[in-house]
Design a protein around this motif. Structure first.
Motif, mmCIF file in Angstrom:
data_model
loop_
_atom_site.group_PDB
_atom_site.id
_atom_site.type_symbol
_atom_site.label_atom_id
_atom_site.label_comp_id
_atom_site.label_asym_id
_atom_site.label_seq_id
_atom_site.Cartn_x
_atom_site.Cartn_y
_atom_site.Cartn_z
ATOM 1 N N LEU A 65 -4.834 4.334 -13.305
ATOM 2 C CA LEU A 65 -5.626 3.348 -14.028
ATOM 3 C C LEU A 65 -5.614 3.611 -15.529
ATOM 4 N N PHE A 66 -5.710 4.868 -15.933
ATOM 5 C CA PHE A 66 -5.815 5.182 -17.356
ATOM 6 C C PHE A 66 -4.529 5.713 -17.988
ATOM 7 N N GLN A 67 -3.559 6.155 -17.181
ATOM 8 C CA GLN A 67 -2.330 6.704 -17.744
ATOM 9 C C GLN A 67 -1.073 6.053 -17.170
ATOM 10 N N GLY A 68 -1.225 4.955 -16.448
ATOM 11 C CA GLY A 68 -0.072 4.283 -15.849
ATOM 12 C C GLY A 68 0.921 3.834 -16.905
ATOM 13 N N VAL A 69 2.201 3.801 -16.544
ATOM 14 C CA VAL A 69 3.248 3.500 -17.526
ATOM 15 C C VAL A 69 3.330 2.026 -17.879
ATOM 16 N N ASN A 70 2.756 1.167 -17.047
ATOM 17 C CA ASN A 70 2.752 -0.264 -17.350
ATOM 18 C C ASN A 70 1.524 -0.907 -16.703
ATOM 19 N N TYR A 71 1.345 -2.200 -16.946
ATOM 20 C CA TYR A 71 0.168 -2.900 -16.425
ATOM 21 C C TYR A 71 0.166 -2.951 -14.898
ATOM 22 N N PHE A 72 1.347 -3.059 -14.288
ATOM 23 C CA PHE A 72 1.419 -3.086 -12.830
ATOM 24 C C PHE A 72 0.886 -1.800 -12.233
ATOM 25 N N ARG A 74 -1.164 0.322 -13.615
ATOM 26 C CA ARG A 74 -2.598 0.392 -13.898
ATOM 27 C C ARG A 74 -3.382 -0.497 -12.944
ATOM 28 N N LEU A 75 -2.861 -1.679 -12.663
ATOM 29 C CA LEU A 75 -3.505 -2.567 -11.695
ATOM 30 C C LEU A 75 -3.485 -1.942 -10.306
ATOM 31 N N LEU A 76 -2.391 -1.298 -9.955
ATOM 32 C CA LEU A 76 -2.297 -0.607 -8.669
ATOM 33 C C LEU A 76 -3.370 0.471 -8.561
ATOM 34 N N GLY A 77 -3.570 1.246 -9.620
ATOM 35 C CA GLY A 77 -4.625 2.253 -9.630
ATOM 36 C C GLY A 77 -5.999 1.635 -9.463
ATOM 37 N N LEU A 78 -6.242 0.512 -10.129
ATOM 38 C CA LEU A 78 -7.533 -0.167 -10.021
ATOM 39 C C LEU A 78 -7.768 -0.674 -8.606
ATOM 40 N N VAL A 79 -6.750 -1.275 -7.993
ATOM 41 C CA VAL A 79 -6.881 -1.793 -6.631
ATOM 42 C C VAL A 79 -7.168 -0.669 -5.644
ATOM 43 N N VAL A 80 -6.461 0.445 -5.771
ATOM 44 C CA VAL A 80 -6.694 1.583 -4.873
ATOM 45 C C VAL A 80 -8.088 2.159 -5.101
ATOM 46 N N LEU A 81 -8.516 2.267 -6.346
ATOM 47 C CA LEU A 81 -9.848 2.784 -6.656
ATOM 48 C C LEU A 81 -10.931 1.896 -6.048
ATOM 49 N N ILE A 82 -10.793 0.585 -6.208
ATOM 50 C CA ILE A 82 -11.751 -0.336 -5.604
ATOM 51 C C ILE A 82 -11.713 -0.234 -4.071
#
Length: 90
Positions: A65-72, A74-82
């Motif tokens: 979410l905070f260190q992902g290499v691109n928006y995809f 980061r979105l993947l991190g957010l989805v997994v976190l949720i």
């Protein structure tokens, strides 16, 4: 190179398209402890393995979410976190 939304979503800083990467340490720990939790189902060992698995997946999602290499990523991190939070609430 143009910085379009598609480029920011799927390309890293070098211009490479990045959808999947080699797993980092938290993801490897999550995979191993999840498999072990399926093998050692009863008792305290299973509880410890599930806690470690959830903690490592949370760490991976937070890092993406905070260190992902691109928006995809980061979105993947957010989805997994949720997903992790929702699975613990429900």
């Amino acid at each position: 190179m143009e910085n379009t939304l598609v480029d920011k979503t799927f390309r890293d800083s070098d211009g490479n398209v990045v959808i999947a990467q080699m797993p980092n340490l938290p993801l490897i720990v999550w995979i191993v402890t999840s498999v072990l939790a399926l093998i050692f189902t009863p008792g305290k060992i299973n509880t410890v393995l599930e806690v470690v698995a959830n903690g490592s997946l949370f760490t991976w999602a937070w890092m993406e979410l905070f260190q992902g290499v691109n928006y995809f990523r980061r979105l993947l991190g957010l989805v997994v976190l949720i997903g992790i939070i929702a699975s613990k609430i429900i």
